[in-house]
Design an enzyme around this catalytic site. Structure first.
Site, PDB file in Angstrom:
ATOM      1  N   CYS A  18       0.828  -1.198   0.000  1.00  0.00           N
ATOM      2  CA  CYS A  18       0.000   0.000   0.000  1.00  0.00           C
ATOM      3  C   CYS A  18       0.859   1.243   0.000  1.00  0.00           C
ATOM      4  CB  CYS A  18      -0.921   0.009   1.216  1.00  0.00           C
ATOM      5  SG  CYS A  18      -0.078   0.422   2.730  1.00  0.00           S
ATOM      6  N   VAL A 123       0.982  -6.207   4.315  1.00  0.00           N
ATOM      7  CA  VAL A 123       0.045  -5.144   3.956  1.00  0.00           C
ATOM      8  C   VAL A 123       0.787  -3.975   3.316  1.00  0.00           C
ATOM      9  CG1 VAL A 123      -1.700  -3.551   4.845  1.00  0.00           C
ATOM     10  CG2 VAL A 123      -1.471  -5.825   5.857  1.00  0.00           C
ATOM     11  N   GLU A 124       1.950  -3.638   3.859  1.00  0.00           N
ATOM     12  CA  GLU A 124       2.698  -2.476   3.386  1.00  0.00           C
ATOM     13  C   GLU A 124       3.336  -2.699   2.016  1.00  0.00           C
ATOM     14  OE1 GLU A 124       3.197   0.541   4.307  1.00  0.00           O
ATOM     15  OE2 GLU A 124       2.291   0.617   6.294  1.00  0.00           O
ATOM     16  N   SER A 125       4.014  -3.830   1.840  1.00  0.00           N
ATOM     17  CA  SER A 125       4.867  -3.995   0.655  1.00  0.00           C
ATOM     18  C   SER A 125       4.828  -5.385   0.050  1.00  0.00           C
ATOM     19  CB  SER A 125       6.320  -3.685   1.041  1.00  0.00           C
ATOM     20  OG  SER A 125       6.772  -4.624   2.020  1.00  0.00           O
ATOM     21  N   TYR A 229      -6.851  -0.595   5.638  1.00  0.00           N
ATOM     22  CA  TYR A 229      -5.518  -1.015   6.069  1.00  0.00           C
ATOM     23  C   TYR A 229      -5.571  -1.946   7.282  1.00  0.00           C
ATOM     24  CZ  TYR A 229      -0.603  -0.132   7.545  1.00  0.00           C
ATOM     25  OH  TYR A 229       0.713  -0.236   7.916  1.00  0.00           O
TER      26      TYR A 229
END
Length: 469
Positions: A18, A123-125, A229
């Site tokens: 994200c 979730v981040e990358s 998120y």
């Protein structure tokens, strides 16, 4: 929320991670972490000494150590269903995460933080250290440039700490711990603030309080990305924790260290390090994506993450390597910030070394031994006074010819404290340990052994004490 629309786009979004909404001003308010590598080596060593826990595989261990209460929320359920229908995605991110999963889990465990946080890089990358968002957030944990610097992540021509897995993990967990304290122990609001910035979450909480509404995450009015998120994180936690219930066969990543951080003893060409380790350059760079060039930075950090099976031997080899063999070409041997004095000295080729100050050392004696000036030493180390302390470490951009002489003395000293031993018929770990007056645990750790079986002809590293036993 139109979940059908969002879930239709989720596949592409999940594979790229994200885009962070973190606000630099918010991160600045909470302060920064300076020593991003603190305690890693000692903690990694203790992990080596420990046997595997009751869970032989990482996902089982992570599931067992989760702490957060699973919310009964429609968005969480929708994302959970997507993950269940796309098991290939979990296999893909597990393959990316595998080298780093144990060390990140250990760090979270050491800090007594919720184990759900090990899923946040998904979730981040999507666990891609080279990920870059549309907003220019970078790395596993998606730090923006300014916020990364505030949390101790160096960024220059040679190196970007946001892509350094160990350094960025320390920075991210420091920030998350501060957010948790800021939001009075509410981890979901802390995670939301990691995405959107604590100012935005705090404003939403104040607005709800003014209207007499609840202030938990699911009651807040937040940007759409942040509202998605946290449910994505909790949905992942639900799937990992209840994989058998949902009929998912998670990839089996062994619950033991697979990589270790080693000291490079100064700047090193990654091609040289890869050859010494018996690895390909791409394989070494995948473990060390923080380095922008095919060499480490002359200004540090002086470390590499390498497979645990080659760590001790490679660390010894780099410690004993002559400076002129450490770098491949002049352009990458020259320090990034050459000053006028260096240019006048005619030392067009130099190498960065670190000198540990001993009792009796002065700037003049150190400068003379390396063929540089006192002024250069003071500039390179940002010194305002000439007074030195024993144990202080100085950066020296020394001409190769001068650095070679110093390194050869260092090599002799190190060689006197370590040696290679060839196993003979009848040898055992206990007999070798007794012969050299060392412990079996040390012998196993130095050689990355997880069993006590030896073969004649096998070569072991033995580190001797200062008395030269």
């Amino acid at each position: 929320m139109n979940m059908k629309l969002h879930l239709a786009l989720l596949g592409a979004l999940l594979l790229t991670g994200c885009q962070a909404l973190q606000q630099d001003s918010d991160k600045n308010n909470l302060g920064s972490t300076v020593n991003v590598m603190s305690n890693y080596r000692s903690h990694a060593t203790s992990a080596l000494d420990r046997s595997e826990s009751s869970h032989p595989y990482m996902w089982d261990r992570i599931a067992d150590e989760m702490q957060l209460t699973m919310p009964n929320d429609p968005d969480v359920i929708a994302y959970r269903d997507w993950y269940i229908k796309h098991p290939k995605y979990l296999r893909t991110v597990t393959e990316r995460a595998a080298p780093f999963l144990h060390l990140i889990t250990e760090e979270i465990d050491k800090r007594q933080m919720p184990m759900e946080l090990v899923l946040l890089p998904i979730v981040e990358s999507a666990y891609n250290p080279n990920a870059r968002s549309h907003g220019n957030a970078v790395g596993l944990w998606q730090f923006l440039s300014a916020s990364g610097k505030r949390y101790g992540l160096k960024q220059d021509y040679w190196y970007d700490g946001r892509r350094d897995v160990v350094a960025s993990t320390h920075a991210a967990l420091d920030y998350l711990a501060q957010l948790n304290a800021y939001f009075d122990g509410d981890w979901l609001n802390a995670v939301a603030a990691y995405n959107a910035g604590e100012g935005r979450i705090q404003n939403a909480i104040k607005a709800n309080r003014a209207q007499g509404k609840a202030t938990d995450f699911f009651s807040l009015n937040l940007p759409r990305q942040t509202m998605e998120y946290v449910p994505r994180l909790m949905a992942l936690a639900d799937v990992i924790k209840n994989a058998k219930k949902y009929g998912i066969d998670l990839p089996k990543v062994p619950n033991r260290p697979s990589v270790r951080l080693i000291d490079t003893n100064g700047q090193i060409d990654l091609r040289t390090a890869a050859e010494q380790a018996g690895m390909s350059l791409p394989a070494l760079k995948r473990l060390n994506p923080g380095f922008n060039r095919n060499t480490t930075s002359p200004q540090g950090p002086d470390h590499l993450l390498v497979p645990i099976g080659v760590a001790d031997e490679l660390e010894l080899a780099l410690a004993d390597m002559a400076p002129q063999k450490r770098m491949r070409n002049d352009s990458e041997r020259v320090a990034l910030a050459k000053n006028d004095d260096a240019a006048k000295s005619g030392s067009s080729v130099s190498i960065s070394v670190h000198h540990k100050v001993k009792r009796g050392d002065t700037l003049w004696t150190i400068a003379s031994s390396y063929g540089v000036s006192e002024k250069q030493l003071m500039q390179w180390n940002k010194l305002t006074k000439k007074k030195l302390k024993a144990g202080q470490v100085l950066l020296v951009n020394a001409p190769v010819s001068k650095a070679s002489g110093k390194a050869s003395k260092l090599s002799v000293a190190k060689a006197a404290k370590s040696r290679r031993y060839e196993v003979r018929r009848g040898d055992s770990l206990s007999s070798i340990a007794e012969k050299f007056q060392i412990t079996i645990n040390d012998l196993m750790r130095w050689n990355s052994l997880d069993h006590n079986r030896l073969k004649p002809g096998q070569t072991l590293t033995v580190r001797l004490n200062d008395s030269g036993v």
